[in-house]
Design a protein around this motif. Sequence first.
Motif, PDB file in Angstrom:
ATOM      1  N   GLU A   1     -10.087 -56.329 -24.216  1.00 15.11           N
ATOM      2  CA  GLU A   1     -10.629 -55.566 -23.095  1.00 15.11           C
ATOM      3  C   GLU A   1     -10.969 -56.484 -21.920  1.00 15.11           C
ATOM      4  O   GLU A   1     -11.333 -57.643 -22.121  1.00 15.11           O
ATOM      5  CB  GLU A   1     -11.892 -54.801 -23.545  1.00 15.11           C
TER       6      GLU A   1
ATOM      7  N   TYR B   1      -3.658 -46.399 -13.224  1.00 16.21           N
ATOM      8  CA  TYR B   1      -4.264 -47.047 -14.386  1.00 16.21           C
ATOM      9  C   TYR B   1      -4.788 -45.986 -15.350  1.00 16.21           C
ATOM     10  O   TYR B   1      -5.208 -44.897 -14.941  1.00 16.21           O
ATOM     11  CB  TYR B   1      -5.410 -47.955 -13.936  1.00 16.21           C
TER      12      TYR B   1
ATOM     13  N   HIS C   1      -7.418 -51.195 -22.193  1.00 16.79           N
ATOM     14  CA  HIS C   1      -8.011 -49.931 -21.767  1.00 16.79           C
ATOM     15  C   HIS C   1      -7.422 -49.498 -20.429  1.00 16.79           C
ATOM     16  O   HIS C   1      -7.224 -48.302 -20.183  1.00 16.79           O
ATOM     17  CB  HIS C   1      -9.532 -50.099 -21.666  1.00 16.79           C
ATOM     18  N   ARG C   2      -7.133 -50.457 -19.558  1.00 18.20           N
ATOM     19  CA  ARG C   2      -6.595 -50.128 -18.248  1.00 18.20           C
ATOM     20  C   ARG C   2      -5.093 -49.848 -18.295  1.00 18.20           C
ATOM     21  O   ARG C   2      -4.575 -49.067 -17.498  1.00 18.20           O
ATOM     22  CB  ARG C   2      -6.918 -51.255 -17.263  1.00 18.20           C
TER      23      ARG C   2
ATOM     24  N   GLY D   1      -3.512 -48.481 -21.085  1.00 20.54           N
ATOM     25  CA  GLY D   1      -3.310 -47.232 -21.807  1.00 20.54           C
ATOM     26  C   GLY D   1      -2.214 -47.367 -22.841  1.00 20.54           C
ATOM     27  O   GLY D   1      -1.238 -48.113 -22.658  1.00 20.54           O
TER      28      GLY D   1
ATOM     29  N   ASP E   1      -7.502 -45.815 -16.920  1.00 20.08           N
ATOM     30  CA  ASP E   1      -8.899 -45.482 -16.662  1.00 20.08           C
ATOM     31  C   ASP E   1      -9.145 -45.116 -15.197  1.00 20.08           C
ATOM     32  O   ASP E   1     -10.288 -44.912 -14.786  1.00 20.08           O
ATOM     33  CB  ASP E   1      -9.818 -46.632 -17.076  1.00 20.08           C
ATOM     34  N   ARG E   2      -8.062 -45.035 -14.430  1.00 18.56           N
ATOM     35  CA  ARG E   2      -8.165 -44.657 -13.017  1.00 18.56           C
ATOM     36  C   ARG E   2      -6.819 -44.054 -12.607  1.00 18.56           C
ATOM     37  O   ARG E   2      -6.056 -44.643 -11.856  1.00 18.56           O
ATOM     38  CB  ARG E   2      -8.506 -45.884 -12.177  1.00 18.56           C
TER      39      ARG E   2
END
Length: 556
Positions: free
Chosen positions: A426, A325, A430-431, A433, A327-328
Amino acid sequence: MAQHADIIIRNAKLLTMDETAPHAEAIALSGNIILALGTDAEIAPLTGASTRVIDAKGATVMPGINEAHMHIFMGSLSLQQLSLYGVRGFEAMSEAIKAYAAANPDEPVLLAQSADYTILGAGEEITRHHLDRVLPDRPFLMYAPDHHTAWANTAALKLADLLNGRDVGVGNEVVMGNDGLATGELRETNAISPVVQLASTGGREGLGILTGGDPDSVTPEQRAGDRAVLKRGLDYCASEGITSVQNFDGNLYQLELMEDLLAAGELPVRIRIPFHMKNFMEIGMLETAAAWKQRFASDMLRGDFVKVFMDGVIDSQTAYMLEGYADRPDFCCEPLFTPQAWEAVAVKADSLGLQIAVHAIGDAAVRQTLDGYEAAAKANGARDSRHRIEHIEIIDPTDVPRFAELGVVASMQPVHVPGGSCFPLEPTIHRLGEARFPYAYAWRTMKDAGARLVFATDWPISPVSPFGCIQNALTRKPWKEGDPDQRMTLPESLHAYTAEGAWVEFMEDRKGQLKPGYLADIVMLDQDIEACPLDTVADVKPVLTICDGRITYEAA
């Protein structure tokens, strides 16, 4: 003597979905069959003494809507539960929950639907402590719109023995805090169901998803209550112009309740219900699915396909991704089936002549599903299987052409797009990308590559209105400059909701189009949908729904 019609609709803008005769002015029905189409003058001689003649006043008349993916038991129950759809901010959330609690003093566990991940505002994550401030003493749980995440207060967590955490299996999670206690966030069904099972329904509405099995015991009163809940939900679907429902969780209990409604002449829509193959089931259980296909095989009620979950959803990071992800970056999640286990299911179900439909949202889940379908074709020989993939919210570009190559159907829900009419941008974008934006919710890309496409809402994940869903397909804007334009045309969208929905059910020879000899499944709208501005299509309303020749909804 010339045959007379039971119902004639005249002065209409008929959209037939029949390429050989796409338009007409009037339609005549006899029993549950379309008798004839033509001009008003051509159809007028079919009027008899008992014929009901309906003036459409220039509005659209079209085939009944085929909702190709929904959850009828959960959706029906949601009509009597608290909806937090569109609620924003702690105070508004608190006010709605307290009012619902006061109106339901005897409910052992209060349940709410459609709480956005960002209901408290961007950047503030919901915890049990927020919910405790609202309801400190009564168990409460609220679902995210996607039903893959829920949030429970401390009272609910204690009641379900989740406050100190619990192993809930691969792909599921009771999220834990730094204090060693559950935060209140529950990810996926195995984590959510211990709370929901303690509600007044006993969680029966979720068994089709959770276990695919049936309730251990049901009293006559409970069964009558469930039947009434389902009847209300089915009638609600008819009021939205729906004449066919393809349900996406299944068990024998639901099928037999539908069978009871059908026998009583009270089933207002055609419905198909799957056998839900879970990752803990033995492969031999697919023989049960084959038996259901033989037992439930009428034009009104069928149990003729297999449903599988391959992963979860992007927002809770339970979707299975090829790369981490955004954000990960180090986390891709795991599939609910190993590649070997999934291939065995695909090969066996295909060998039994069963259609398969797989929930696959992450790009890795989509690829693994396609690989299984390819393995089935190699093992059993190519056939017209019309296997499906549900959602496809992100896909790797190399997998796009495989849908046409393998004959796999793309079952997608335009109303799910982040930033559309239903869900906020959201946390999804955001997750994902920005690098993944071009192949996210890529309806147009899929269709242009030759994939067969059906539309649905996934109710109660989003509102069941087909016209709200279609407006999202017509008006979607790219998330950033240079991204592909994924908009669909109105004819394409209506086709995906009618003729294509019938085709994916192997019923294109008798429904999904308005033509003589076809089943009389029809919806009349309150206006000419072709004349609507694209940004007002969601405002279109059905005024008359006919299923199997019977009026199932008529506006007052």
